[in-house]
Design an enzyme around this catalytic site. Sequence first.
Site, short mmCIF file in Angstrom:
data_model
loop_
_atom_site.label_atom_id
_atom_site.label_comp_id
_atom_site.label_asym_id
_atom_site.label_seq_id
_atom_site.Cartn_x
_atom_site.Cartn_y
_atom_site.Cartn_z
N ASP A 197 -7.61 18.10 -15.32
CA ASP A 197 -7.78 16.72 -15.74
C ASP A 197 -7.26 16.71 -16.71
OD1 ASP A 197 -8.78 14.58 -16.27
OD2 ASP A 197 -10.87 14.92 -15.49
N LYS A 234 -8.08 5.11 -19.81
CA LYS A 234 -8.91 5.95 -21.15
C LYS A 234 -7.84 5.53 -21.72
CE LYS A 234 -12.72 6.43 -18.30
NZ LYS A 234 -12.94 7.87 -17.91
N TYR A 272 -16.30 16.01 -16.51
CA TYR A 272 -16.32 14.66 -15.47
C TYR A 272 -17.48 14.19 -14.33
CZ TYR A 272 -16.45 9.29 -14.45
OH TYR A 272 -16.09 7.91 -14.04
N ARG A 299 1.38 -0.97 0.58
CA ARG A 299 0.48 0.44 0.03
C ARG A 299 0.42 1.16 0.52
NH1 ARG A 299 -2.07 2.11 4.54
NH2 ARG A 299 -2.53 0.56 5.89
C1 LIG Z 1 -13.56 8.31 -16.26
C2 LIG Z 1 -12.72 9.54 -15.73
C3 LIG Z 1 -12.61 9.71 -14.86
C4 LIG Z 1 -13.06 9.22 -13.79
O1 LIG Z 1 -11.89 7.79 -13.63
P1 LIG Z 1 -12.43 6.33 -13.21
O2 LIG Z 1 -10.88 5.90 -14.08
O3 LIG Z 1 -13.37 5.87 -14.45
O4 LIG Z 1 -12.73 6.56 -11.79
C5 LIG Z 1 -12.32 11.42 -13.87
N1 LIG Z 1 -11.90 12.00 -15.48
C6 LIG Z 1 -12.21 11.81 -17.12
C7 LIG Z 1 -12.09 13.28 -18.00
C8 LIG Z 1 -12.90 10.94 -17.18
O5 LIG Z 1 -13.22 10.54 -18.38
#
Ligand SMILES: *Cc1c(COP(=O)(O)O)cnc(C)c1O
Length: 393
Positions: free
Chosen positions: A183, A208, A111, A58
């Site tokens: 982000d 992604k 998101y 962890r």
């Molecule tokens: C999918 C996504 C998230 C969240 O990510 P997870 O891996 O699903 O928790 C945050 N920001 C954006 C822009 C995303 O496309």
Amino acid sequence: MDTKRSGFNTKLIHAGDFKDQFKSASVPIYQTSTFAFESAEDGARCFGGESDGYIYSRIGNPTINALERELAILEGGYGGIAVSSGMAAACTIYLTLLSNGDHIVSTDAVYGPSRGVMEKEFVRFGIESTYINTTDYRNIEKAIRPNTRMLYIETPANPTMDISDLEVCSQIARKNNLIFVVDNTFASPYLQNPLAFGADIVFHSMTKLINGHADIVAGIIITQEKAMYTRLRSMMINLGCNMDPHQAYMVLRGLKTLSLRTDRAQFNAEHVAMFLEKHPKVAWVKYPGLKSHPQHCLAKKQMRGSGSTISFGLKGGYEAATKLLNNLKLALLAVSLGGVETLIQHPASMTHSKVSKENKLKSGITDDLIRLAVGIEDIEDIISDLNDGLMKV
Ligand SMILES: *Cc1c(COP(=O)(O)O)cnc(C)c1O
């Protein structure tokens, strides 16, 4: 070799810089929860921070650390903190850097859960949030209050594909003493490096583009400076939202082809965007690579490509959108993006269904908006699928 100075593709393959006694070509999976010490003294040194030996997975693990080093280099940051998901990254950032009485200014078209968790959960801890269209810097300046601590930007934004100016946002953040968080999920480090424009923190849902194979959920936070890195890492360890070694291995494997996959998906997306723009049943298309995109020039300035996600609307609105989704054979009706397969979804009824009608409209998430994440299949097949589907609308 000094991977910090090599090209992006070389970094993708070698930046993890992992060496073991067998000279393994790929980073092995250290599937262990704990690590034994040589002696009681060695254990004391590890816990005292005088040795960087491993203690417990962890806290740190060789497979996970290889991925963290690699992403820190790709984003040009001090260090990376791998976490279990993109949302774990967002929540770790919020929890570490915001306190009772603080206020955050953020992009409105973010998101869904990044905003939802603020408005539903963090509000209980006395943290206020304001969501605005950050493509116009005047909105940001107007939203800043004496207790604002953080400027949180998503660019390109989900699902509107709006682009915010990283350099201008960074200047506003400096002037007002705000922590600037980006982000970068929709661009990936291949197309955009927010730290180079002055962001303090960049984070990704590695689910992604970075992993790219729709088989893992994962996240990472990268900071510009050591002090913030240490605070965030400590919070991650205490929250226990660490990544698993096997998960890290999968992402390391997917990451190696990030540029190849992105180039191909982007080539396809450019053609799909042009096809949609000319189609009589399509009302509008938003893709940073199209001249019609309101921030087309800005995208060219701060990104090295337009990515593979497109949003568009049909003249027939909500009804037509569902009709199209129900009549596609190749594109999967699924959320997520940045993978090798083409995915399509309808934010108003799916990812953003929990955002209030009023906030959806204010953020440009109209009822007709369809989000298309273009994959790496043959372009003829993707277009023919969309063409057949549109015929039935
Ligand atoms: C999918 C996504 C998230 C969240 O990510 P997870 O891996 O699903 O928790 C945050 N920001 C954006 C822009 C995303 O496309």
